[in-house]
Scaffold this motif. Sequence first.
Motif, PDB file in Angstrom:
ATOM      1  N   ILE A 118      12.755  10.639  -8.077  1.00 40.52           N
ATOM      2  CA  ILE A 118      13.515  10.045  -6.753  1.00 40.52           C
ATOM      3  C   ILE A 118      12.751  11.053  -6.423  1.00 40.52           C
ATOM      4  N   THR A 119      13.031  12.350  -6.276  1.00 39.77           N
ATOM      5  CA  THR A 119      12.207  13.496  -5.397  1.00 39.77           C
ATOM      6  C   THR A 119      12.005  14.866  -6.465  1.00 39.77           C
ATOM      7  N   GLY A 120      11.067  15.437  -5.772  1.00 38.65           N
ATOM      8  CA  GLY A 120      10.430  16.984  -6.895  1.00 38.65           C
ATOM      9  C   GLY A 120      10.100  17.803  -5.875  1.00 38.65           C
ATOM     10  N   LEU A 121       9.777  19.108  -5.904  1.00 42.03           N
ATOM     11  CA  LEU A 121       8.927  20.015  -5.468  1.00 42.03           C
ATOM     12  C   LEU A 121       8.042  18.894  -4.057  1.00 42.03           C
ATOM     13  N   ALA A 122       7.109  18.363  -4.575  1.00 40.98           N
ATOM     14  CA  ALA A 122       6.461  17.943  -3.349  1.00 40.98           C
ATOM     15  C   ALA A 122       6.328  17.872  -2.163  1.00 40.98           C
ATOM     16  N   GLN A 123       8.039  16.992  -2.745  1.00 38.94           N
ATOM     17  CA  GLN A 123       9.043  15.573  -1.319  1.00 38.94           C
ATOM     18  C   GLN A 123       9.533  16.780  -0.517  1.00 38.94           C
TER      19      GLN A 123
ATOM     20  N   ASP B 229       7.113  11.355   0.681  1.00 44.01           N
ATOM     21  CA  ASP B 229       6.069   9.892   1.097  1.00 44.01           C
ATOM     22  C   ASP B 229       7.016   9.134   2.717  1.00 44.01           C
ATOM     23  N   ARG B 230       6.390   9.198   3.912  1.00 42.63           N
ATOM     24  CA  ARG B 230       6.833   9.368   5.534  1.00 42.63           C
ATOM     25  C   ARG B 230       5.764   8.355   5.244  1.00 42.63           C
ATOM     26  N   VAL B 231       6.535   7.726   6.655  1.00 39.26           N
ATOM     27  CA  VAL B 231       5.162   6.776   7.628  1.00 39.26           C
ATOM     28  C   VAL B 231       4.768   7.643   8.599  1.00 39.26           C
ATOM     29  N   LYS B 232       3.608   7.328   8.772  1.00 39.51           N
ATOM     30  CA  LYS B 232       2.986   7.781   9.832  1.00 39.51           C
ATOM     31  C   LYS B 232       3.446   6.693  11.289  1.00 39.51           C
TER      32      LYS B 232
ATOM     33  N   MET C   2       1.084  11.666  -0.214  1.00 38.98           N
ATOM     34  CA  MET C   2       0.086  11.153  -1.394  1.00 38.98           C
ATOM     35  C   MET C   2      -1.037  11.094  -0.295  1.00 38.98           C
ATOM     36  N   SER C   3      -1.067  11.574   0.429  1.00 39.81           N
ATOM     37  CA  SER C   3      -2.219  11.180   1.104  1.00 39.81           C
ATOM     38  C   SER C   3      -2.978  12.380   1.362  1.00 39.81           C
ATOM     39  N   ASN C   4      -3.107  13.399   0.554  1.00 42.59           N
ATOM     40  CA  ASN C   4      -3.846  14.306   0.237  1.00 42.59           C
ATOM     41  C   ASN C   4      -3.314  14.644  -1.386  1.00 42.59           C
ATOM     42  N   PRO C   5      -3.808  13.242  -2.176  1.00 38.84           N
ATOM     43  CA  PRO C   5      -3.877  13.307  -3.511  1.00 38.84           C
ATOM     44  C   PRO C   5      -4.353  14.437  -4.249  1.00 38.84           C
ATOM     45  N   THR C   6      -4.488  15.434  -4.112  1.00 43.78           N
ATOM     46  CA  THR C   6      -5.232  16.596  -5.513  1.00 43.78           C
ATOM     47  C   THR C   6      -3.983  17.660  -4.672  1.00 43.78           C
ATOM     48  N   LEU C   7      -3.782  17.748  -3.648  1.00 42.73           N
ATOM     49  CA  LEU C   7      -2.778  18.757  -3.199  1.00 42.73           C
ATOM     50  C   LEU C   7      -1.176  18.004  -3.778  1.00 42.73           C
ATOM     51  N   LEU C   8      -1.285  17.222  -3.775  1.00 41.41           N
ATOM     52  CA  LEU C   8       0.072  16.383  -4.782  1.00 41.41           C
ATOM     53  C   LEU C   8       0.161  16.583  -5.459  1.00 41.41           C
ATOM     54  N   ALA C   9      -1.464  16.607  -6.695  1.00 44.14           N
ATOM     55  CA  ALA C   9      -1.439  16.199  -8.147  1.00 44.14           C
ATOM     56  C   ALA C   9      -0.721  18.165  -7.954  1.00 44.14           C
ATOM     57  N   GLU C  10      -1.638  19.123  -7.842  1.00 41.70           N
ATOM     58  CA  GLU C  10      -1.368  20.594  -7.807  1.00 41.70           C
ATOM     59  C   GLU C  10       0.017  20.564  -8.023  1.00 41.70           C
TER      60      GLU C  10
ATOM     61  N   VAL D 297       1.221  -1.118  -0.440  1.00 38.77           N
ATOM     62  CA  VAL D 297       0.400   0.136  -0.378  1.00 38.77           C
ATOM     63  C   VAL D 297       1.024   1.227  -0.186  1.00 38.77           C
ATOM     64  N   ALA D 298       0.214   2.463  -0.372  1.00 34.11           N
ATOM     65  CA  ALA D 298       1.382   3.861  -0.333  1.00 34.11           C
ATOM     66  C   ALA D 298       1.743   3.418   0.957  1.00 34.11           C
ATOM     67  N   THR D 299       3.236   4.221   1.117  1.00 32.82           N
ATOM     68  CA  THR D 299       3.712   4.630   2.463  1.00 32.82           C
ATOM     69  C   THR D 299       2.988   5.542   3.556  1.00 32.82           C
ATOM     70  N   HIS D 300       1.737   6.299   3.400  1.00 28.98           N
ATOM     71  CA  HIS D 300       1.187   7.256   4.008  1.00 28.98           C
ATOM     72  C   HIS D 300       0.098   6.136   5.164  1.00 28.98           C
ATOM     73  N   LEU D 301       0.017   5.176   4.518  1.00 31.58           N
ATOM     74  CA  LEU D 301      -0.910   4.070   5.493  1.00 31.58           C
ATOM     75  C   LEU D 301      -0.610   2.634   5.694  1.00 31.58           C
ATOM     76  N   VAL D 302       1.206   3.140   5.881  1.00 34.32           N
ATOM     77  CA  VAL D 302       2.353   1.753   6.724  1.00 34.32           C
ATOM     78  C   VAL D 302       2.518   2.167   8.519  1.00 34.32           C
ATOM     79  N   GLU D 303       2.289   1.572   8.791  1.00 35.16           N
ATOM     80  CA  GLU D 303       2.121   1.990  10.067  1.00 35.16           C
ATOM     81  C   GLU D 303       3.713   1.775  10.645  1.00 35.16           C
ATOM     82  N   ALA D 304       3.965   2.811  11.584  1.00 29.97           N
ATOM     83  CA  ALA D 304       5.404   3.189  11.468  1.00 29.97           C
ATOM     84  C   ALA D 304       6.396   1.428  12.323  1.00 29.97           C
ATOM     85  N   SER D 305       5.762   0.541  12.926  1.00 26.81           N
ATOM     86  CA  SER D 305       5.880  -0.022  13.884  1.00 26.81           C
ATOM     87  C   SER D 305       6.235  -1.448  12.691  1.00 26.81           C
TER      88      SER D 305
END
Length: 182
Positions: free
Chosen positions: A131-136, A179-182, A142-150, A64-72
């Motif tokens: 590998i990297t970009g302005l959003a990163q 994209d970080r694990v929460k 990726m937890s906010n698809p609209t903002l990320l796409a903008e 799954v997307a990284t932001h949906l994975v538990e830090a543990s």
Amino acid sequence: MLRLLDFIFAFFGLLFLWPIFLIIMVFGYFDTGSPLFFQTRVGKNKKPFTLVKFRTMPVDTASVATHLVEASSVSKFGSFLRKTKLDELPQLINVLKGEMSLVGPRPNLFNQVELIEERDKRKVYNVRPGITGLAQINEIDMSNPTLLAEWDQKMIQKMTVKNYFTYILATVTGSGSGDRVK
């Protein structure tokens, strides 16, 4: 021009960083038993490609997307790799092959339907993922698809050689955490 820069940096990066790759592979083997992670991602023109990274989680972790994975879920060595961004180094292979750029929108999974729709609206898939970009570097994940796409669209519209180097330098010096694990 940017593709040439990508190729040169990826080639010399792999050439000079192979000892670090080898060390990470050995530690990764003892950490998870499988030091490399392969995952199908959405590429340029929505063409699938296999992204390669150093594994930071157990082999049986859900895809799954990284932001949906538990830090543990992240191993101790994996946490080190993520903090130092060393887990991203194998993507230089994807860059060398022309599947990715050093700078571009982070490639998403095919099951991230909302993000795909938002990126489609903004023609984000007309460029290679990166590998990297302005959003990163601005900590937009990726937890906010609209903002990320903008932000992806904004980066694409304003991409210059100067911005290319600015994003790389900001990443290398630790700006943002992408994209970080929460």
